[in-house]
Design a protein around this motif. Sequence first.
Motif, PDB file in Angstrom:
ATOM      1  N   ALA A  84       0.836  -1.209   0.000  1.00  0.00           N
ATOM      2  CA  ALA A  84       0.000   0.000   0.000  1.00  0.00           C
ATOM      3  C   ALA A  84       0.869   1.257   0.000  1.00  0.00           C
ATOM      4  O   ALA A  84       0.592   2.221  -0.731  1.00  0.00           O
ATOM      5  CB  ALA A  84      -0.924  -0.011   1.210  1.00  0.00           C
ATOM      6  N   ILE A  85       1.919   1.266   0.819  1.00  0.00           N
ATOM      7  CA  ILE A  85       2.827   2.424   0.858  1.00  0.00           C
ATOM      8  C   ILE A  85       3.511   2.595  -0.496  1.00  0.00           C
ATOM      9  O   ILE A  85       3.600   3.697  -1.038  1.00  0.00           O
ATOM     10  CB  ILE A  85       3.873   2.260   1.978  1.00  0.00           C
ATOM     11  CG1 ILE A  85       3.179   2.237   3.346  1.00  0.00           C
ATOM     12  CG2 ILE A  85       4.915   3.378   1.916  1.00  0.00           C
ATOM     13  CD1 ILE A  85       4.071   1.758   4.468  1.00  0.00           C
ATOM     14  N   GLU A  86       3.988   1.482  -1.047  1.00  0.00           N
ATOM     15  CA  GLU A  86       4.650   1.530  -2.348  1.00  0.00           C
ATOM     16  C   GLU A  86       3.680   1.959  -3.439  1.00  0.00           C
ATOM     17  O   GLU A  86       4.038   2.706  -4.345  1.00  0.00           O
ATOM     18  CB  GLU A  86       5.248   0.155  -2.678  1.00  0.00           C
ATOM     19  CG  GLU A  86       5.866   0.038  -4.061  1.00  0.00           C
ATOM     20  CD  GLU A  86       7.108   0.903  -4.247  1.00  0.00           C
ATOM     21  OE1 GLU A  86       7.490   1.118  -5.408  1.00  0.00           O
ATOM     22  OE2 GLU A  86       7.678   1.362  -3.234  1.00  0.00           O
ATOM     23  N   ARG A  87       2.442   1.521  -3.340  1.00  0.00           N
ATOM     24  CA  ARG A  87       1.429   1.886  -4.332  1.00  0.00           C
ATOM     25  C   ARG A  87       1.206   3.408  -4.337  1.00  0.00           C
ATOM     26  O   ARG A  87       1.183   4.047  -5.390  1.00  0.00           O
ATOM     27  CB  ARG A  87       0.117   1.155  -4.001  1.00  0.00           C
ATOM     28  CG  ARG A  87      -1.109   1.646  -4.711  1.00  0.00           C
ATOM     29  CD  ARG A  87      -1.085   1.263  -6.195  1.00  0.00           C
ATOM     30  NE  ARG A  87      -2.199   1.890  -6.871  1.00  0.00           N
ATOM     31  CZ  ARG A  87      -2.196   3.141  -7.320  1.00  0.00           C
ATOM     32  NH1 ARG A  87      -1.122   3.895  -7.172  1.00  0.00           N
ATOM     33  NH2 ARG A  87      -3.239   3.642  -7.926  1.00  0.00           N
ATOM     34  N   VAL A  88       1.079   4.000  -3.168  1.00  0.00           N
ATOM     35  CA  VAL A  88       0.900   5.455  -3.073  1.00  0.00           C
ATOM     36  C   VAL A  88       2.175   6.172  -3.508  1.00  0.00           C
ATOM     37  O   VAL A  88       2.133   7.229  -4.144  1.00  0.00           O
ATOM     38  CB  VAL A  88       0.492   5.847  -1.634  1.00  0.00           C
ATOM     39  CG1 VAL A  88       0.448   7.367  -1.478  1.00  0.00           C
ATOM     40  CG2 VAL A  88      -0.868   5.244  -1.292  1.00  0.00           C
ATOM     41  N   GLN A  89       3.331   5.577  -3.179  1.00  0.00           N
ATOM     42  CA  GLN A  89       4.602   6.180  -3.565  1.00  0.00           C
ATOM     43  C   GLN A  89       4.759   6.198  -5.087  1.00  0.00           C
ATOM     44  O   GLN A  89       5.259   7.182  -5.656  1.00  0.00           O
ATOM     45  CB  GLN A  89       5.753   5.402  -2.923  1.00  0.00           C
ATOM     46  CG  GLN A  89       7.096   6.098  -3.001  1.00  0.00           C
ATOM     47  CD  GLN A  89       8.152   5.343  -2.210  1.00  0.00           C
ATOM     48  OE1 GLN A  89       7.980   4.162  -1.902  1.00  0.00           O
ATOM     49  NE2 GLN A  89       9.241   5.993  -1.879  1.00  0.00           N
TER      50      GLN A  89
END
Length: 756
Positions: A280-285
């Motif tokens: 999820a963090i990588e997706r937003v990043q």
Amino acid sequence: MPVSAAASAREILTRLHDVMAARSPAQAKLNQVVEIIGEALDSEVCSIYLLREGVLELFATRGLAPEAVHVTKLALGEGLVGTIAEQNEILNLDEAASHPDFAYKPETGEDRYHSFAGVPIVRRERSVGVLAVQHADPRRYADIEIEALQTVAMVLSELIANAGLIDQGGPKDRVQSTATVRIAGQKLVDGMAAGYAVFHQPRVTIEHTVAEDTEAERHRVYAAFDKMREQIDRIAREAEFGVGDEHQEVIATYKMFAYDEGWARRINEAIDSGLTAEAAIERVQQRTRQRMRQIDDPLLADRMHDLEDLSNRLLRIVSGQMGTAAQLGLRQDTILLARNLGPAELLEYDRRRLKGVILEEGSLTAHVIIVARAMGVPVLGRVSDVRRQIAEGDQLLLDVTEGSVLVRPTSAMEEAFEAKLQLRQKRRAAFAALRDVPPVTRDGHRVTLMVNAGLRDDAAALDTTGADGIGLFRTEFQFLVSATLPQRERQQRLYRDVLEAAGDRPVIFRTIDIGGDKALPYLNTADHDEENPAMGWRALRLALEREGLMKAQARALIEAGAGRTLHVMFPMVSEAWEFDEAKALFEAQRAWLGSRGRRLPLEMRYGAMLEVPALAEQLDLILPNVDFLSVGTNDLTQFLFAADRANPKLAERYDWLSPSILRFLRRVVEPARTAGVPVAVCGEMGGRPLEAMALIGLGIERLSITPAAVGPVKAMIRSLDRSAIAGEMTRLLAHPVRDMRGALGAWAATNGVELA
């Protein structure tokens, strides 16, 4: 269609979970994946292209001709799919054939489909494939469909990587040679340093993308946010910069991002779609990176870098992979390498070991550069393919003055670098010895040498260089490093502090130069969306429109200058009436403050910056009303030559010592001298000894330059005969030679002029 991006992605991921867990071959899984996505998005075509041996190969499709699978191939940059992979960007088109990069592959049978949407499949920050959907009817895919595709693409990257279907690593991930190499970059913070290469952080590898328990993943993210914010608060408390608060404003802005609820909400939405906390963090990043690539405004892009930095920190915390080079500790003299850095990241390093920084990105206005300058750490930016050319532990010789880094130098190169460093230190000592010596030519003419500044701490350069004052104080710096619009009281405090630090030496405050390529995220200028911001709605043009902004600055400057002579300069004046309006606004504010019994400056002196060539045609109108002129040679040059000074391809297309520039400046100097109006040069041109020599030969007696240039220029002045160079300039401009730079350099050598 599902009602939200999260619901749409969750529906697909729920079905993909079983596919990924099955023991079927990878090809069979991909065949199932395109069917699932196509059905969920009600799309007639869904295709997966994967990067193999540098070429994008059609691996699976629903809707295109089955015989095209493993036959249709596209190079990076070829067609819509190749463009998505090369640019790492999203395409969403209602008519695919209208795109300039459209390429028709007849074996696919895709000619009956009009709409097209595609997203990159990203693995370790590089595109390894493309997920695309098509539809017969012309339509743009909805945002929730695009976001669902992006989420699915992240899961696909795990599936195809584990199956060994894509190129592992690749040429950009490996050092190609162990030979000595010199790499060029952009000068961000001047200096020289030697040390060993240390990468700021290892890549965090995400092992699992699909969540088993959504609530558990949410709690992991909450805990990581708490820990990250504790770290940022600690860094903010411990940061030490000495006097001045601009750097604290940088950290305050950084903290604002750390506590941004919108960012946390977007990560939660990604978890709702079925992703693990890390994914999820990588997706937003990834979404942030894609936005950064679309942002032309460098200031807004710099703030996005802060968010990228925080995302990296959060990802390391939640994954348990905490080992940045700062946490592990530096064991020897280090040159730090990173794609980009946030200000807090830099502050975590041991200043005794950190000798320099190399960034793949970076810009002069980035928060980390402001902090690095305060720390005295040289920084070289815009160095491409760092991981391909530099390995961990490589010896590096960083020379930001030359704009380059030497990788794996020979012993002879080390000796030459050390000799240059020692010479630089000796030269600096010699220039420091000139601090209290006036800049007077051999034939007795006094030249006024002032410094350019923009932060409160910059005023200290007056004492260290012996400069005559601050010839250009860029007031917009306070606005650029601030999270919110600086209130009048804060502006006034800054201006008063600078005046007090200057003592009886003059400070010329340039009114705020924002807009165009220096947009502020908290100041809405959306109604002036510009293709060419450098020549757009900026500086005085914007200030006269935003009258409230200029009135607040006028009051802050007038109150700060109480009891002194206050020098105010307006930027980017192109017509005389603009100067008249700006001066009238200041005078109205002075009268208003005086009517309320406020202390006022003893005298107000007003000047204009000549950066727009058109102003030279109105000198007869403006000279009677100004107290001084300052020529901004940086903008003036690019406007005269129609050459963007930020474009590296055009950097060598013009020369400050060309007859065009020199003749233009003479046209300005002569009528100004007749009118009794002093002319200064406050651009980079005046900070170079050879160019400064030519300017003095034209009759310019005031230079405002960087503090580092004061010593070399003063040494040149003291070795120069002004009458002699004036005669030489008259001769050369009457009959210009092709190589003016060479001719002036030869004259200087013959006449014993010291050019450091």
